[in-house]
Scaffold this motif. Sequence first.
Motif, PDB file in Angstrom:
ATOM      1  N   ILE A  88       0.843  -1.266   0.164  1.00  0.00           N
ATOM      2  CA  ILE A  88      -0.012  -0.021   0.105  1.00  0.00           C
ATOM      3  C   ILE A  88       0.835   1.143  -0.134  1.00  0.00           C
ATOM      4  CG2 ILE A  88      -1.871  -1.103   1.131  1.00  0.00           C
ATOM      5  CD1 ILE A  88      -0.871   0.546   3.789  1.00  0.00           C
ATOM      6  N   GLU A  89       0.250   2.317  -0.465  1.00  0.00           N
ATOM      7  CA  GLU A  89       1.104   3.706  -0.306  1.00  0.00           C
ATOM      8  C   GLU A  89       0.149   4.593   0.625  1.00  0.00           C
ATOM      9  OE1 GLU A  89       3.166   6.107  -3.634  1.00  0.00           O
ATOM     10  OE2 GLU A  89       1.119   6.771  -3.576  1.00  0.00           O
ATOM     11  N   ILE A  90       1.012   5.218   1.658  1.00  0.00           N
ATOM     12  CA  ILE A  90       0.524   6.030   2.416  1.00  0.00           C
ATOM     13  C   ILE A  90       1.149   7.436   2.314  1.00  0.00           C
ATOM     14  CG2 ILE A  90       0.157   4.296   4.541  1.00  0.00           C
ATOM     15  CD1 ILE A  90       2.867   5.522   5.470  1.00  0.00           C
ATOM     16  N   VAL A  91       0.198   8.558   2.619  1.00  0.00           N
ATOM     17  CA  VAL A  91       0.668   9.720   2.226  1.00  0.00           C
ATOM     18  C   VAL A  91       0.219  10.931   3.669  1.00  0.00           C
ATOM     19  CG1 VAL A  91      -1.845  10.536   1.413  1.00  0.00           C
ATOM     20  CG2 VAL A  91       0.460  11.585   0.662  1.00  0.00           C
ATOM     21  N   THR A  92       0.972  11.993   3.722  1.00  0.00           N
ATOM     22  CA  THR A  92       1.192  12.918   4.598  1.00  0.00           C
ATOM     23  C   THR A  92       1.450  14.124   3.908  1.00  0.00           C
ATOM     24  OG1 THR A  92       1.189  13.595   6.809  1.00  0.00           O
ATOM     25  CG2 THR A  92       3.052  12.790   6.115  1.00  0.00           C
ATOM     26  N   SER A  93       0.754  15.452   4.630  1.00  0.00           N
ATOM     27  CA  SER A  93       1.210  16.616   3.963  1.00  0.00           C
ATOM     28  C   SER A  93       2.075  17.316   4.959  1.00  0.00           C
ATOM     29  CB  SER A  93       0.188  17.378   3.205  1.00  0.00           C
ATOM     30  OG  SER A  93      -0.878  17.677   4.276  1.00  0.00           O
ATOM     31  N   ASP A  94       2.189  16.556   6.198  1.00  0.00           N
ATOM     32  CA  ASP A  94       2.673  17.371   7.343  1.00  0.00           C
ATOM     33  C   ASP A  94       4.285  17.055   7.215  1.00  0.00           C
ATOM     34  OD1 ASP A  94       4.117  17.682  10.121  1.00  0.00           O
ATOM     35  OD2 ASP A  94       2.261  16.986  10.918  1.00  0.00           O
ATOM     36  N   PRO A  95       5.007  18.043   7.023  1.00  0.00           N
ATOM     37  CA  PRO A  95       6.565  17.696   6.919  1.00  0.00           C
ATOM     38  C   PRO A  95       7.191  17.141   8.191  1.00  0.00           C
ATOM     39  CG  PRO A  95       6.267  20.207   6.902  1.00  0.00           C
ATOM     40  CD  PRO A  95       4.838  19.539   6.838  1.00  0.00           C
ATOM     41  N   ASN A  96       6.962  17.654   9.322  1.00  0.00           N
ATOM     42  CA  ASN A  96       7.468  16.854  10.420  1.00  0.00           C
ATOM     43  C   ASN A  96       6.870  15.488  10.652  1.00  0.00           C
ATOM     44  OD1 ASN A  96       8.464  19.566  11.365  1.00  0.00           O
ATOM     45  ND2 ASN A  96       6.610  20.052  12.156  1.00  0.00           N
ATOM     46  N   LEU A  97       5.851  15.038  10.276  1.00  0.00           N
ATOM     47  CA  LEU A  97       5.439  13.530  10.390  1.00  0.00           C
ATOM     48  C   LEU A  97       6.039  12.855   9.266  1.00  0.00           C
ATOM     49  CD1 LEU A  97       3.431  11.783  11.798  1.00  0.00           C
ATOM     50  CD2 LEU A  97       1.697  12.485  10.646  1.00  0.00           C
ATOM     51  N   GLY A  98       6.264  13.427   8.142  1.00  0.00           N
ATOM     52  CA  GLY A  98       6.862  13.042   7.048  1.00  0.00           C
ATOM     53  C   GLY A  98       8.465  12.484   7.304  1.00  0.00           C
ATOM     54  N   LYS A  99       9.146  13.404   7.930  1.00  0.00           N
ATOM     55  CA  LYS A  99      10.323  13.248   8.220  1.00  0.00           C
ATOM     56  C   LYS A  99      10.693  12.259   9.647  1.00  0.00           C
ATOM     57  CE  LYS A  99      11.817  17.518   6.621  1.00  0.00           C
ATOM     58  NZ  LYS A  99      11.879  19.248   6.963  1.00  0.00           N
ATOM     59  N   GLU A 100       9.626  12.541  10.397  1.00  0.00           N
ATOM     60  CA  GLU A 100       9.778  11.677  11.595  1.00  0.00           C
ATOM     61  C   GLU A 100       9.606  10.139  11.224  1.00  0.00           C
ATOM     62  OE1 GLU A 100       6.767  10.577  15.501  1.00  0.00           O
ATOM     63  OE2 GLU A 100       6.859  12.532  14.731  1.00  0.00           O
ATOM     64  N   CYS A 101       8.578   9.670  10.355  1.00  0.00           N
ATOM     65  CA  CYS A 101       8.416   8.361   9.908  1.00  0.00           C
ATOM     66  C   CYS A 101       9.113   7.885   8.686  1.00  0.00           C
ATOM     67  CB  CYS A 101       6.738   8.267   9.734  1.00  0.00           C
ATOM     68  SG  CYS A 101       5.889   8.592  11.099  1.00  0.00           S
ATOM     69  N   ASN A 102       9.996   8.759   8.240  1.00  0.00           N
ATOM     70  CA  ASN A 102      10.990   8.436   7.045  1.00  0.00           C
ATOM     71  C   ASN A 102      10.275   8.163   5.881  1.00  0.00           C
ATOM     72  OD1 ASN A 102      13.431   8.392   8.694  1.00  0.00           O
ATOM     73  ND2 ASN A 102      12.930   6.482   9.595  1.00  0.00           N
ATOM     74  N   LEU A 103       9.236   9.205   5.535  1.00  0.00           N
ATOM     75  CA  LEU A 103       8.508   8.997   4.384  1.00  0.00           C
ATOM     76  C   LEU A 103       9.386   9.873   3.207  1.00  0.00           C
ATOM     77  CD1 LEU A 103       6.369   8.082   6.179  1.00  0.00           C
ATOM     78  CD2 LEU A 103       4.656   9.298   5.027  1.00  0.00           C
ATOM     79  N   ASP A 104       9.114   9.379   1.916  1.00  0.00           N
ATOM     80  CA  ASP A 104       9.880  10.182   0.962  1.00  0.00           C
ATOM     81  C   ASP A 104       9.169  11.315   0.436  1.00  0.00           C
ATOM     82  OD1 ASP A 104      11.552   7.899   0.749  1.00  0.00           O
ATOM     83  OD2 ASP A 104       9.875   6.541  -0.364  1.00  0.00           O
ATOM     84  N   TYR A 105       9.983  12.283   0.307  1.00  0.00           N
ATOM     85  CA  TYR A 105       9.106  13.723  -0.141  1.00  0.00           C
ATOM     86  C   TYR A 105       8.969  13.624  -1.546  1.00  0.00           C
ATOM     87  CZ  TYR A 105       9.100  18.619  -1.538  1.00  0.00           C
ATOM     88  OH  TYR A 105       8.682  19.774  -1.953  1.00  0.00           O
ATOM     89  N   GLN A 106       7.767  14.108  -1.776  1.00  0.00           N
ATOM     90  CA  GLN A 106       7.316  14.090  -3.368  1.00  0.00           C
ATOM     91  C   GLN A 106       7.183  15.640  -3.746  1.00  0.00           C
ATOM     92  OE1 GLN A 106       7.233  11.340  -5.050  1.00  0.00           O
ATOM     93  NE2 GLN A 106       7.609  10.273  -3.183  1.00  0.00           N
ATOM     94  N   ASP A 107       6.759  16.042  -4.804  1.00  0.00           N
ATOM     95  CA  ASP A 107       6.466  17.290  -5.211  1.00  0.00           C
ATOM     96  C   ASP A 107       5.105  17.872  -4.567  1.00  0.00           C
ATOM     97  OD1 ASP A 107       4.776  15.705  -6.364  1.00  0.00           O
ATOM     98  OD2 ASP A 107       4.780  17.035  -8.271  1.00  0.00           O
ATOM     99  N   ARG A 108       4.942  19.135  -4.257  1.00  0.00           N
ATOM    100  CA  ARG A 108       3.833  19.798  -3.659  1.00  0.00           C
ATOM    101  C   ARG A 108       3.552  19.403  -2.259  1.00  0.00           C
ATOM    102  NH1 ARG A 108       0.902  17.654  -8.915  1.00  0.00           N
ATOM    103  NH2 ARG A 108       0.425  16.031  -7.254  1.00  0.00           N
TER     104      ARG A 108
END
Length: 154
Positions: A88-108
């Motif tokens: 599955i693919e998960i998403v967030t727009s919260d940069p702090n949460l994205g970095k904390e959980c090692n998510l990959d940065y995408q555009d926008r």
Amino acid sequence: MDRYVAVYDNKKYKAFAARVKGQITTIKLFLHRNEPGFTSAMSAYDKDLHEKEVKKEEVTELYREYFIARYKNHEFFVTRIFQDDKEIEIVTSDPNLGKECNLDYQDRDLYTKRLGSVDDFQLIHVKEDYLSKNTIRREVTLEECFKIETELFE
């Protein structure tokens, strides 16, 4: 998956519910074939799309359903389901949460991550019933998720 479903005349349809001040005013049912009572709808994405407007009182069920994943003690919206890869693919727009959980940065300013069998996560099916105003959340397996997502409608 994020879809609205209406049960009308004992058949399930993809639907859209228009609201004014939180109250449902009209419901549109959608089909990919022409049937009596349905008219052609304009869509940039779908060919042969037909719609019918009904009243709230005419549907027996109206709900929204989607999946969320609990990963690293946070809940994320599931944007895509990869049945062949069992991921599955998960998403967030919260940069702090994205970095904390090692998510990959995408555009926008979006952060995404594909989760599979090697990742520790819980998959949850959410069903928000708009008529009874109840929300049901239940944990599902990937196989159950695939079955729910590929359910056929009218």
